[in-house]
Design a protein around this motif. Structure first.
Motif, mmCIF file in Angstrom:
data_model
loop_
_atom_site.group_PDB
_atom_site.id
_atom_site.type_symbol
_atom_site.label_atom_id
_atom_site.label_comp_id
_atom_site.label_asym_id
_atom_site.label_seq_id
_atom_site.Cartn_x
_atom_site.Cartn_y
_atom_site.Cartn_z
ATOM 1 N N TRP A 201 0.712 -1.131 0.099
ATOM 2 C CA TRP A 201 -0.045 -0.118 0.024
ATOM 3 C C TRP A 201 0.845 1.280 0.089
ATOM 4 N N LEU A 202 0.834 2.193 -1.190
ATOM 5 C CA LEU A 202 1.621 3.388 -1.245
ATOM 6 C C LEU A 202 0.876 4.437 -1.557
ATOM 7 N N PRO A 203 0.528 5.163 -0.645
ATOM 8 C CA PRO A 203 0.045 6.798 -0.658
ATOM 9 C C PRO A 203 1.188 7.444 -0.786
ATOM 10 N N ALA A 204 1.316 8.352 -1.765
ATOM 11 C CA ALA A 204 2.356 9.289 -2.112
ATOM 12 C C ALA A 204 2.039 10.756 -2.686
ATOM 13 N N GLN A 205 2.516 11.792 -1.886
ATOM 14 C CA GLN A 205 2.353 13.170 -2.271
ATOM 15 C C GLN A 205 3.374 13.744 -3.037
ATOM 16 N N PHE A 206 3.161 14.617 -4.114
ATOM 17 C CA PHE A 206 3.900 15.467 -4.691
ATOM 18 C C PHE A 206 3.391 16.869 -4.871
ATOM 19 N N VAL A 270 4.125 5.196 -20.116
ATOM 20 C CA VAL A 270 4.523 4.372 -18.500
ATOM 21 C C VAL A 270 5.070 5.218 -17.513
ATOM 22 N N TRP A 271 4.303 4.967 -16.337
ATOM 23 C CA TRP A 271 4.512 5.707 -15.212
ATOM 24 C C TRP A 271 5.319 4.938 -14.252
ATOM 25 N N ARG A 272 6.289 5.443 -13.503
ATOM 26 C CA ARG A 272 7.174 4.814 -12.740
ATOM 27 C C ARG A 272 7.304 5.666 -11.283
ATOM 28 N N ILE A 273 7.109 4.723 -10.081
ATOM 29 C CA ILE A 273 7.397 5.438 -8.880
ATOM 30 C C ILE A 273 8.734 4.452 -8.276
ATOM 31 N N ALA A 328 8.831 7.064 3.463
ATOM 32 C CA ALA A 328 9.196 6.491 2.050
ATOM 33 C C ALA A 328 9.497 7.760 1.138
ATOM 34 N N PRO A 329 10.606 8.245 1.046
ATOM 35 C CA PRO A 329 10.953 9.153 -0.038
ATOM 36 C C PRO A 329 10.708 8.582 -1.285
ATOM 37 N N VAL A 330 10.112 9.300 -2.376
ATOM 38 C CA VAL A 330 9.634 8.747 -3.655
ATOM 39 C C VAL A 330 9.971 9.528 -4.761
ATOM 40 N N ARG A 331 10.306 8.982 -5.674
ATOM 41 C CA ARG A 331 10.423 9.576 -7.213
ATOM 42 C C ARG A 331 9.605 9.155 -8.323
ATOM 43 N N HIS A 338 9.947 13.569 -17.476
ATOM 44 C CA HIS A 338 10.115 14.560 -16.176
ATOM 45 C C HIS A 338 9.687 13.452 -14.957
ATOM 46 N N VAL A 339 10.386 14.089 -13.962
ATOM 47 C CA VAL A 339 10.713 13.555 -12.597
ATOM 48 C C VAL A 339 10.246 14.704 -11.463
ATOM 49 N N GLN A 340 9.456 14.202 -10.699
ATOM 50 C CA GLN A 340 8.989 14.859 -9.568
ATOM 51 C C GLN A 340 9.446 14.084 -8.118
ATOM 52 N N ALA A 341 9.794 14.631 -7.175
ATOM 53 C CA ALA A 341 10.081 13.958 -5.694
ATOM 54 C C ALA A 341 9.035 14.035 -4.928
ATOM 55 N N GLY A 342 8.838 13.296 -3.956
ATOM 56 C CA GLY A 342 7.747 13.552 -3.214
ATOM 57 C C GLY A 342 8.118 12.621 -2.069
#
Length: 366
Positions: A201-206, A270-273, A328-331, A338-342
């Motif tokens: 389960w991965l909720p992530a905010q950018f 394709v989206w990648r986290i 969890a730091p995420v990219r 294009h890349v966003q960190a969150g």
């Protein structure tokens, strides 16, 4: 029996609200988590109502650096489901579907808090999840999930930590329906399914959006509950298809050290986290798999308890610590590169077989 809730126009059946069908495993639950963006503080809160057991319980837990402090409470419900306080812990709905408050009054164990959650988007209603063990329903659940920000404070002993929305992202969910609660059934169905769990389960905010990913797989690696949703700050929603996760485990354990989530949008992009994990937060602190404070146990008219976990000392994947979340730091990599960190939190529980991971028995590791 009439209760306070019967004065609100929320009935779904001819019964009073106190009665929730006939399945003794019916439950209604709040769950919250939050973390500071430096990863040093991770907290969680939970409250469960079990109408057919006539029990309500709650927990509040905070990990500060490498130590987790856990406050537990349970009481008899007396069929009043609108009374959402258990000992020192209570939940208040300030603005439905937008702002909620978690309070922990001063108590003998030294943990107290006053925290307000503000949703970043309208809650997401996940698809209803139904799972059977032969003829018997073991899971029939509706869940809403919402990412947002926290403000307020937590006090542990002499230390007071102030939470500000800019630096304290978090997630809440509300689930209700049927899943196992209370004591074990003395007679499960004949020829039951193997006991097995594989859940991420991965909720992530950018900066301008949130992403929510979740997956259940069976022992062969076939997914039976999976989704990935992106909600932008302008309110637009995009469901991403064919989501999968590839975890890398800490050697000798089933704890994920890192993971990559991939999925495709309707145009084939394709989206990648990419996920890295920090210190773990153990959900036994909120009652999950806790032998003394498991959800729905009858602890008497009112009981309050406390324990601590030295989180860095939990290096083996053993009961009751298999179920955890991690800062969890995420990219997030867009289809155009294009890349966003969150920031997010990665939850996992893996028990039993999972052939793609090389897990062949209940607790074996490669």
């Amino acid at each position: 029996m009439l209760t306070k809730a019967d004065d609100f126009p929320i009935h779904q059946t001819p019964d009073p609200i106190a009665f929730s069908g006939t399945d003794r495993n019916f439950y209604d639950r709040y769950f919250f988590n939050g973390t500071t963006t430096d990863g040093e503080v991770f907290f969680g809160a939970a409250m469960g109502i079990y109408p057919h057991l006539n029990i309500i319980d709650a927990a509040f837990s905070v990990r500060i650096a490498d130590r987790q402090f856990n406050l537990h409470a349970s009481r008899h419900l007396h069929m009043e489901r609108m009374d959402t306080h258990v000992g020192p812990i209570r939940v208040e709905v300030i603005e439905p579907l937008q702002r909620l408050r978690v309070l922990v009054d001063e108590n003998e164990f030294g943990i107290s808090a006053d925290l307000t959650f503000r949703g970043r988007h309208f809650p997401l209603e996940e698809p209803r999840t139904v799972r059977r063990n032969g003829p018997r329903i073991v899971q029939d659940v509706t869940r809403l999930t919402q990412l947002g920000r926290w403000s307020g404070w937590i006090r542990q002993g002499d230390l007071t930590i102030t939470m500000e929305e800019a630096t304290t992202p978090g997630t809440r969910d509300r689930s209700w329906g049927v899943r196992h609660v209370g004591m074990r059934d003395p007679q499960p169905p004949a020829t039951p399914l193997e006991f097995q769990a594989y859940w991420f389960w991965l909720p992530a905010q950018f900066d301008d959006r949130i992403v929510h990913f979740y997956i259940n797989e069976d022992g062969e690696g076939k997914s039976w509950n999976v989704g990935m949703v992106m909600i932008r700050d302008d309110g637009s929603i995009q469901h991403i298809r064919d989501a999968r996760i590839s975890p890398e485990f800490v050697p000798g354990t089933r704890f994920p050290r890192s993971a990559t989530v991939t999925a495709r949008d309707d145009e084939g992009g394709v989206w990648r986290i990419e996920v890295e994990t920090g210190r773990r937060f153990f959900l036994t602190g909120l009652g999950y798999m806790n032998p003394d404070w498991s959800h729905g146990l009858n602890k008497g008219p009112l009981a309050v308890g406390y324990d601590e976990i030295a989180t860095d000392d939990i290096v083996q994947h053993e009961a009751p610590y298999q179920h955890s979340q991690a800062f969890a730091p995420v990219r997030l990599t867009f289809p155009d590169g294009h890349v966003q960190a969150g920031f997010g939190s990665l939850e996992s529980i893996i028990m039993g077989r999972h052939v793609p991971s090389g897990f062949t028995t209940m607790f074996a590791v490669p």
